[in-house]
Design a protein around this motif. Structure first.
Motif, mmCIF file in Angstrom:
data_model
loop_
_atom_site.group_PDB
_atom_site.id
_atom_site.type_symbol
_atom_site.label_atom_id
_atom_site.label_comp_id
_atom_site.label_asym_id
_atom_site.label_seq_id
_atom_site.Cartn_x
_atom_site.Cartn_y
_atom_site.Cartn_z
ATOM 1 N N GLY A 165 3.652 -34.817 5.335
ATOM 2 C CA GLY A 165 3.449 -35.478 6.617
ATOM 3 C C GLY A 165 2.004 -35.874 6.787
ATOM 4 N N MET A 166 1.592 -36.003 8.032
ATOM 5 C CA MET A 166 0.212 -36.403 8.325
ATOM 6 C C MET A 166 -0.661 -35.146 8.319
ATOM 7 N N PHE A 167 -0.881 -34.634 7.135
ATOM 8 C CA PHE A 167 -1.645 -33.396 6.987
ATOM 9 C C PHE A 167 -3.004 -33.699 6.364
ATOM 10 N N ASN A 168 -4.062 -33.305 7.033
ATOM 11 C CA ASN A 168 -5.396 -33.463 6.455
ATOM 12 C C ASN A 168 -5.735 -32.304 5.528
ATOM 13 N N GLU A 169 -5.019 -31.184 5.703
ATOM 14 C CA GLU A 169 -5.391 -29.958 4.983
ATOM 15 C C GLU A 169 -4.829 -29.899 3.571
ATOM 16 N N GLY A 170 -3.840 -30.718 3.258
ATOM 17 C CA GLY A 170 -3.261 -30.674 1.917
ATOM 18 C C GLY A 170 -2.032 -31.550 1.820
ATOM 19 N N ARG A 171 -1.546 -31.686 0.610
ATOM 20 C CA ARG A 171 -0.401 -32.568 0.360
ATOM 21 C C ARG A 171 0.892 -31.977 0.929
ATOM 22 N N TYR A 172 1.071 -30.656 0.777
ATOM 23 C CA TYR A 172 2.325 -30.026 1.188
ATOM 24 C C TYR A 172 2.066 -28.903 2.189
ATOM 25 N N ALA A 173 3.032 -28.727 3.098
ATOM 26 C CA ALA A 173 2.996 -27.568 3.993
ATOM 27 C C ALA A 173 4.143 -26.651 3.601
ATOM 28 N N LEU A 174 3.858 -25.369 3.588
ATOM 29 C CA LEU A 174 4.882 -24.367 3.281
ATOM 30 C C LEU A 174 4.977 -23.436 4.477
ATOM 31 N N MET A 175 6.192 -23.350 5.040
ATOM 32 C CA MET A 175 6.329 -22.528 6.236
ATOM 33 C C MET A 175 6.809 -21.129 5.884
ATOM 34 N N ASN A 176 6.078 -20.165 6.374
ATOM 35 C CA ASN A 176 6.437 -18.763 6.188
ATOM 36 C C ASN A 176 6.252 -18.052 7.510
ATOM 37 N N ASN A 177 7.279 -17.358 7.956
ATOM 38 C CA ASN A 177 7.202 -16.614 9.225
ATOM 39 C C ASN A 177 6.648 -17.469 10.368
ATOM 40 N N ASN A 178 7.175 -18.660 10.485
ATOM 41 C CA ASN A 178 6.806 -19.581 11.567
ATOM 42 C C ASN A 178 5.348 -20.051 11.549
ATOM 43 N N SER A 179 4.631 -19.778 10.474
ATOM 44 C CA SER A 179 3.289 -20.372 10.373
ATOM 45 C C SER A 179 3.218 -21.171 9.075
ATOM 46 N N GLU A 180 2.401 -22.216 9.114
ATOM 47 C CA GLU A 180 2.350 -23.099 7.960
ATOM 48 C C GLU A 180 1.046 -22.957 7.193
ATOM 49 N N TYR A 182 -1.106 -24.878 3.844
ATOM 50 C CA TYR A 182 -1.166 -26.184 3.173
ATOM 51 C C TYR A 182 -1.648 -26.013 1.742
ATOM 52 N N PHE A 183 -1.058 -26.810 0.854
ATOM 53 C CA PHE A 183 -1.366 -26.669 -0.561
ATOM 54 C C PHE A 183 -1.563 -28.023 -1.244
ATOM 55 N N LEU A 184 -2.319 -28.004 -2.290
ATOM 56 C CA LEU A 184 -2.543 -29.121 -3.221
ATOM 57 C C LEU A 184 -3.179 -30.352 -2.563
ATOM 58 N N SER A 185 -3.616 -31.233 -3.433
ATOM 59 C CA SER A 185 -4.334 -32.412 -2.944
ATOM 60 C C SER A 185 -3.443 -33.655 -3.075
ATOM 61 N N TYR A 186 -3.838 -34.697 -2.381
ATOM 62 C CA TYR A 186 -3.134 -35.976 -2.488
ATOM 63 C C TYR A 186 -3.461 -36.614 -3.846
ATOM 64 N N LEU A 199 -5.760 -41.532 6.695
ATOM 65 C CA LEU A 199 -5.252 -42.740 6.043
ATOM 66 C C LEU A 199 -4.599 -42.410 4.706
ATOM 67 N N ARG A 200 -5.162 -41.420 4.025
ATOM 68 C CA ARG A 200 -4.588 -41.008 2.741
ATOM 69 C C ARG A 200 -3.166 -40.459 2.962
ATOM 70 N N SER A 201 -3.014 -39.651 4.015
ATOM 71 C CA SER A 201 -1.667 -39.108 4.267
ATOM 72 C C SER A 201 -0.716 -40.216 4.728
ATOM 73 N N ALA A 202 -1.250 -41.251 5.395
ATOM 74 C CA ALA A 202 -0.400 -42.388 5.791
ATOM 75 C C ALA A 202 0.007 -43.203 4.563
ATOM 76 N N LEU A 203 -0.924 -43.337 3.614
ATOM 77 C CA LEU A 203 -0.637 -44.093 2.388
ATOM 78 C C LEU A 203 0.496 -43.437 1.595
ATOM 79 N N PHE A 204 0.521 -42.085 1.622
ATOM 80 C CA PHE A 204 1.561 -41.354 0.873
ATOM 81 C C PHE A 204 2.577 -40.720 1.826
ATOM 82 N N ALA A 205 2.943 -41.433 2.889
ATOM 83 C CA ALA A 205 3.816 -40.855 3.917
ATOM 84 C C ALA A 205 5.297 -40.892 3.540
ATOM 85 N N SER A 206 5.675 -41.810 2.671
ATOM 86 C CA SER A 206 7.104 -41.993 2.378
ATOM 87 C C SER A 206 7.487 -41.234 1.117
#
Lengths: 352, 77
Positions: A165-180, A182-186, A199-206
């Protein structure tokens, strides 16, 4: 001294070409080459959906004698039909709010009979337990995603929820115990080196994400480029990258101060339309079509690229009928391809 | 020999500067094209409020307040 001069020249030339390191030569690129290509001619049954009253669906999954239909433009987003066309149930009427559905890109049926789909219009994951189909309590169950960040693609396996999604902190979010977390780079693309994280997360939004049936890995394929990412979920609180294949980068103009901050070139080749996975392989439906040439037919995939879970290209199925989506049926060891051009037809291909 | 190395260094630096210049020029052309695209996009906007007409993927736009909105669709210039 001569040697030093020679080394200097060689280093200079090598450095001068460093921007091209992401380019995969066409003959080695599974999206363009015909190496390891097999024609998928083994025609099984064909279901004419128009004849049974199903028009222009987005994705159809066949489960036993049921047809589960996702319709992005329909009055109800998900419907369940009997194979003869009798409508058994319609869910998620278009709109925002309780029990409604708005923007669903794709859906997934896992081996346990759980159908899931992410609605980025209502920011929630929708699940149906098909084992309970026909019973009084059957219906959609909703899992709300955190509202502080926009989630655009969400998948679930057991208690693991992965999203992009529109995450500045990383490419993927992993949810554990209701908190997320963020991992890896775009994906690193030299021509977009200077754009900001939003903008980077918008470029890779789909994207389309699918989790391996045993829950240990997942694959994320980008719809606007030839980038496909293979990741590990071991341990289940962590995401590590196995391989990222940049088979070509997206062509887009990216600018913050504009109504559409990311506008893809009409020459950009549409990437992956759909993905299906098994314990052994990943079946990636790939388009390679440009808007300039194909207009609304851009979303049709002309080949299915088969990868293993390490990111190795195994083979390529060249399709006689381009599909908009595919679904894998484990019981029948078959792939069902959907076309809506000119009529809506579900075509079965039995795999070897 | 030192002379040869110096000449090579000089040629290399000149080449680097030339390449840099070419790249900068290329980028500025891209910016011009982008501005033209934006203007063209703006011209079409009057009677049509949907920049995500083509199918495929997620299309992001900003509303009048500058908040992002997401639809299904492909954003093209």
């Amino acid at each position: 001294m001569k040697k030093t001069a020679l080394i200097f020249i060689v280093l200079f030339l090598a450095f001068g070409c460093s921007d091209e390191k992401h380019e995969v030569p066409k003959q080695d690129n599974p999206l363009f080459s015909t190496s390891r290509a097999i024609s998928l001619n083994q025609l099984g049954e064909t279901i004419n959906l128009d004849n049974i009253g199903i028009y222009n669906p987005t994705k159809v999954i066949k489960k036993d004698s049921l047809l589960i239909v996702l319709d992005q433009n329909g009055l109800n987003k998900i419907s369940i039909y009997r194979e003869d066309g009798k409508l058994l149930g319609s869910y998620l009427p278009t709109g925002m709010g309780a029990d409604r559905g708005l923007y669903i890109l794709t859906m997934n049926l896992d081996e346990k009979g759980i159908l899931s789909a992410y609605d980025f219009g209502n920011d929630r994951l929708v699940e149906f337990d098909l084992n309970q189909f026909g019973q009084s309590g059957f219906g959609p169950q909703f899992i709300d995603m955190p509202k502080d960040k926009k989630h655009l693609c969400v998948v679930k396996s057991g208690s693991t929820i992965i999203s992009t999604g529109m995450f500045n902190e990383g490419r993927y979010a992993l949810m554990n115990n209701n908190s997320e977390e963020y991992f890896l780079s775009y994906p690193e693309i030299p021509s977009y080196r200077t754009i900001n994280d939003t903008l980077r997360s918008a470029l890779f939004a789909s994207n389309i994400i699918k989790i391996k049936p045993d829950g240990t890995k997942f694959v994320c394929a980008n719809m606007q480029s030839g980038i496909i990412d293979f990741c590990s979920l071991i341990p289940c609180t962590n995401i590590t990258r196995i391989a990222e294949l940049n088979l070509y980068s997206p062509k887009a103009t990216v600018k913050k101060m504009r109504r559409t901050p990311v506008a893809y070139s009409t020459d950009n080749l549409f990437g992956f339309c759909d993905i299906e996975v098994t314990d052994e392989y990943i079946y990636a439906l790939y388009s390679g079509r440009s808007y300039r040439k194909y207009k609304d037919q851009i979303i049709y995939g002309e080949r299915i690229i088969v990868f293993d879970w390490e990111g190795n290209h195994i083979h390529t199925y060249l399709l006689r009928n381009p599909f908009t989506s595919i679904s894998f049926n484990k019981k029948e060891n078959a792939i069902y391809g959907l076309t809506n051009n000119p009529n809506s037809v579900l075509i079965k291909y039995t795999l070897d | 020999m030192r002379k040869i190395v110096l000449i090579i260094c000089f040629i290399s630096i000149t080449l680097v500067l030339t390449l840099l210049n070419v790249n900068l020029r290329k980028n500025s052309t891209n910016i011009d094209i982008k501005i033209q695209n934006i203007e063209a996009f703006g011209n079409n906007e009057a009677g049509d409020n949907d920049p995500c007409k083509a199918p495929g993927g997620v299309c992001m736009t900003y509303d009048e307040e500058g908040d992002p909105i997401f639809h299904i669709g492909l954003s093209i210039p």
